[in-house]
Design a protein around this motif. Structure first.
Motif, PDB file in Angstrom:
ATOM      1  N   GLY A   1       0.807  -1.215   0.000  1.00 46.18           N
ATOM      2  CA  GLY A   1       0.000   0.000   0.000  1.00 46.18           C
ATOM      3  C   GLY A   1       0.835   1.258   0.000  1.00 46.18           C
ATOM      4  N   PRO A   2       0.146   2.403  -0.073  1.00 44.37           N
ATOM      5  CA  PRO A   2       0.857   3.686   0.017  1.00 44.37           C
ATOM      6  C   PRO A   2       1.326   3.920   1.445  1.00 44.37           C
ATOM      7  CG  PRO A   2      -1.501   4.041  -0.018  1.00 44.37           C
ATOM      8  CD  PRO A   2      -1.290   2.556  -0.219  1.00 44.37           C
ATOM      9  N   ALA A   3       2.067   4.975   1.647  1.00 44.38           N
ATOM     10  CA  ALA A   3       2.527   5.318   2.996  1.00 44.38           C
ATOM     11  C   ALA A   3       1.313   5.463   3.903  1.00 44.38           C
ATOM     12  CB  ALA A   3       3.312   6.624   2.962  1.00 44.38           C
ATOM     13  N   PRO A   4       1.367   4.878   5.097  1.00 48.82           N
ATOM     14  CA  PRO A   4       0.208   4.926   5.987  1.00 48.82           C
ATOM     15  C   PRO A   4      -0.113   6.339   6.441  1.00 48.82           C
ATOM     16  CG  PRO A   4       2.080   3.888   7.075  1.00 48.82           C
ATOM     17  CD  PRO A   4       2.481   4.164   5.663  1.00 48.82           C
ATOM     18  N   GLY A   5      -1.411   6.613   6.580  1.00 47.15           N
ATOM     19  CA  GLY A   5      -1.876   7.895   7.092  1.00 47.15           C
ATOM     20  C   GLY A   5      -2.189   7.774   8.568  1.00 47.15           C
ATOM     21  N   PRO A   6      -2.739   8.827   9.162  1.00 47.86           N
ATOM     22  CA  PRO A   6      -3.097   8.781  10.579  1.00 47.86           C
ATOM     23  C   PRO A   6      -4.081   7.647  10.852  1.00 47.86           C
ATOM     24  CG  PRO A   6      -3.280  11.007   9.713  1.00 47.86           C
ATOM     25  CD  PRO A   6      -3.047  10.091   8.537  1.00 47.86           C
ATOM     26  N   GLY A   7      -3.817   6.858  11.886  1.00 49.37           N
ATOM     27  CA  GLY A   7      -4.694   5.750  12.242  1.00 49.37           C
ATOM     28  C   GLY A   7      -4.528   4.522  11.375  1.00 49.37           C
ATOM     29  N   GLU A   8      -3.555   4.536  10.486  1.00 55.75           N
ATOM     30  CA  GLU A   8      -3.333   3.406   9.577  1.00 55.75           C
ATOM     31  C   GLU A   8      -2.011   2.721   9.916  1.00 55.75           C
ATOM     32  OE1 GLU A   8      -3.442   5.072   5.655  1.00 55.75           O
ATOM     33  OE2 GLU A   8      -5.561   5.536   5.766  1.00 55.75           O
ATOM     34  N   ASP A   9      -1.801   2.459  11.195  1.00 58.20           N
ATOM     35  CA  ASP A   9      -0.518   1.925  11.635  1.00 58.20           C
ATOM     36  C   ASP A   9      -0.434   0.408  11.564  1.00 58.20           C
ATOM     37  OD1 ASP A   9      -2.417   1.734  13.609  1.00 58.20           O
ATOM     38  OD2 ASP A   9      -1.004   2.045  15.246  1.00 58.20           O
ATOM     39  N   ARG A  10      -1.490  -0.235  11.046  1.00 56.98           N
ATOM     40  CA  ARG A  10      -1.438  -1.682  10.875  1.00 56.98           C
ATOM     41  C   ARG A  10      -2.349  -2.096   9.726  1.00 56.98           C
ATOM     42  NH1 ARG A  10      -4.725  -4.534  15.710  1.00 56.98           N
ATOM     43  NH2 ARG A  10      -6.701  -4.299  14.679  1.00 56.98           N
ATOM     44  N   LEU A  11      -2.113  -3.274   9.222  1.00 56.50           N
ATOM     45  CA  LEU A  11      -2.869  -3.803   8.090  1.00 56.50           C
ATOM     46  C   LEU A  11      -4.334  -3.990   8.472  1.00 56.50           C
ATOM     47  CD1 LEU A  11      -2.751  -5.032   5.212  1.00 56.50           C
ATOM     48  CD2 LEU A  11      -2.264  -7.214   6.287  1.00 56.50           C
ATOM     49  N   CYS A  12      -5.239  -3.385   7.725  1.00 59.07           N
ATOM     50  CA  CYS A  12      -6.677  -3.490   7.993  1.00 59.07           C
ATOM     51  C   CYS A  12      -7.273  -4.639   7.186  1.00 59.07           C
ATOM     52  CB  CYS A  12      -7.373  -2.170   7.673  1.00 59.07           C
ATOM     53  SG  CYS A  12      -6.938  -0.851   8.798  1.00 59.07           S
ATOM     54  N   LEU A  13      -6.844  -5.825   7.510  1.00 65.21           N
ATOM     55  CA  LEU A  13      -7.334  -7.045   6.875  1.00 65.21           C
ATOM     56  C   LEU A  13      -7.721  -7.989   8.006  1.00 65.21           C
ATOM     57  CD1 LEU A  13      -7.746  -8.749   4.300  1.00 65.21           C
ATOM     58  CD2 LEU A  13      -5.368  -9.481   4.529  1.00 65.21           C
ATOM     59  N   HIS A  14      -9.011  -8.174   8.192  1.00 63.29           N
ATOM     60  CA  HIS A  14      -9.509  -8.927   9.335  1.00 63.29           C
ATOM     61  C   HIS A  14     -10.477 -10.005   8.875  1.00 63.29           C
ATOM     62  CE1 HIS A  14      -7.766  -5.752  11.748  1.00 63.29           C
ATOM     63  NE2 HIS A  14      -8.424  -4.879  11.009  1.00 63.29           N
ATOM     64  N   ALA A  15     -10.497 -11.121   9.579  1.00 63.19           N
ATOM     65  CA  ALA A  15     -11.422 -12.209   9.284  1.00 63.19           C
ATOM     66  C   ALA A  15     -12.779 -11.912   9.909  1.00 63.19           C
ATOM     67  CB  ALA A  15     -10.889 -13.530   9.819  1.00 63.19           C
ATOM     68  N   GLU A  16     -13.821 -12.073   9.127  1.00 63.57           N
ATOM     69  CA  GLU A  16     -15.178 -11.949   9.638  1.00 63.57           C
ATOM     70  C   GLU A  16     -15.593 -13.254  10.304  1.00 63.57           C
ATOM     71  OE1 GLU A  16     -19.282 -10.394   7.762  1.00 63.57           O
ATOM     72  OE2 GLU A  16     -18.442 -12.115   6.713  1.00 63.57           O
ATOM     73  N   ARG A  17     -15.065 -14.361   9.759  1.00 63.47           N
ATOM     74  CA  ARG A  17     -15.427 -15.679  10.259  1.00 63.47           C
ATOM     75  C   ARG A  17     -14.309 -16.651   9.916  1.00 63.47           C
ATOM     76  NH1 ARG A  17     -20.572 -17.448   7.336  1.00 63.47           N
ATOM     77  NH2 ARG A  17     -19.154 -17.030   5.657  1.00 63.47           N
ATOM     78  N   LEU A  18     -14.035 -17.569  10.817  1.00 59.21           N
ATOM     79  CA  LEU A  18     -13.065 -18.636  10.578  1.00 59.21           C
ATOM     80  C   LEU A  18     -13.787 -19.966  10.738  1.00 59.21           C
ATOM     81  CD1 LEU A  18     -10.001 -17.343  12.624  1.00 59.21           C
ATOM     82  CD2 LEU A  18     -10.299 -17.292  10.142  1.00 59.21           C
ATOM     83  N   CYS A  19     -13.630 -20.847   9.777  1.00 58.65           N
ATOM     84  CA  CYS A  19     -14.247 -22.167   9.835  1.00 58.65           C
ATOM     85  C   CYS A  19     -13.143 -23.210   9.787  1.00 58.65           C
ATOM     86  CB  CYS A  19     -15.191 -22.368   8.661  1.00 58.65           C
ATOM     87  SG  CYS A  19     -16.545 -21.184   8.628  1.00 58.65           S
ATOM     88  N   LEU A  20     -13.064 -24.005  10.858  1.00 59.44           N
ATOM     89  CA  LEU A  20     -12.043 -25.037  10.953  1.00 59.44           C
ATOM     90  C   LEU A  20     -12.705 -26.373  11.264  1.00 59.44           C
ATOM     91  CD1 LEU A  20      -9.632 -23.012  13.237  1.00 59.44           C
ATOM     92  CD2 LEU A  20      -9.401 -23.336  10.780  1.00 59.44           C
ATOM     93  N   PRO A  21     -12.170 -27.454  10.710  1.00 55.40           N
ATOM     94  CA  PRO A  21     -12.738 -28.760  11.047  1.00 55.40           C
ATOM     95  C   PRO A  21     -12.405 -29.135  12.503  1.00 55.40           C
ATOM     96  CG  PRO A  21     -10.823 -29.032   9.640  1.00 55.40           C
ATOM     97  CD  PRO A  21     -11.102 -27.549   9.730  1.00 55.40           C
ATOM     98  N   HIS A  22     -13.375 -29.727  13.195  1.00 57.40           N
ATOM     99  CA  HIS A  22     -13.148 -30.163  14.569  1.00 57.40           C
ATOM    100  C   HIS A  22     -12.147 -31.319  14.550  1.00 57.40           C
ATOM    101  CE1 HIS A  22     -13.912 -31.977  18.495  1.00 57.40           C
ATOM    102  NE2 HIS A  22     -14.404 -30.792  18.845  1.00 57.40           N
TER     103      HIS A  22
END
Length: 106
Positions: free
Chosen positions: A81-102
């Motif tokens: 990405g471009p140089a981070p702006g204010p409040g952008e000090d980490r990657l904004c990529l988050h999981a909404e849901r994780l599905c794992l086999p038991h």
């Protein structure tokens, strides 16, 4: 991967390009702030859009590279990405849901 500051960096490869591997990502706009059609707000700031990404394959950096190739790098991405702006000090990529086999029942 091409090394940049000792970090691997990938790119979208054309089909048939040596070393190219297929990768597919589905996406859906969830919410948009600013001028989604133009990519800018009234003040000229870059617009942000919340998207739901659905990787269909599991390549390294796939979501980050596909967003960059579409012209919309992920906010806070220090590698693509471009140089981070204010409040952008980490990657904004988050999981909404994780599905794992038991482990016992699959």
């Amino acid at each position: 991967a091409k090394a940049v500051d000792n970090k691997p960096r990938y790119k979208v490869a054309a089909p048939g390009e040596p070393g190219a591997k297929a990768a597919s990502t589905g996406w859906e706009v969830v919410e948009s702030a600013g001028g989604a059609a133009t990519g800018e707000t009234a003040t000229g700031d870059a617009a942000t859009t919340l998207v739901r990404l659905s990787p269909r394959t599991g390549r390294s950096h796939q979501l980050r590279v596909h967003c960059l190739a579409a012209g919309h790098p992920i906010v806070g991405d220090p590698l693509y990405g471009p140089a981070p702006g204010p409040g952008e000090d980490r990657l904004c990529l988050h999981a909404e849901r994780l599905c794992l086999p038991h482990p016992a029942t699959g």
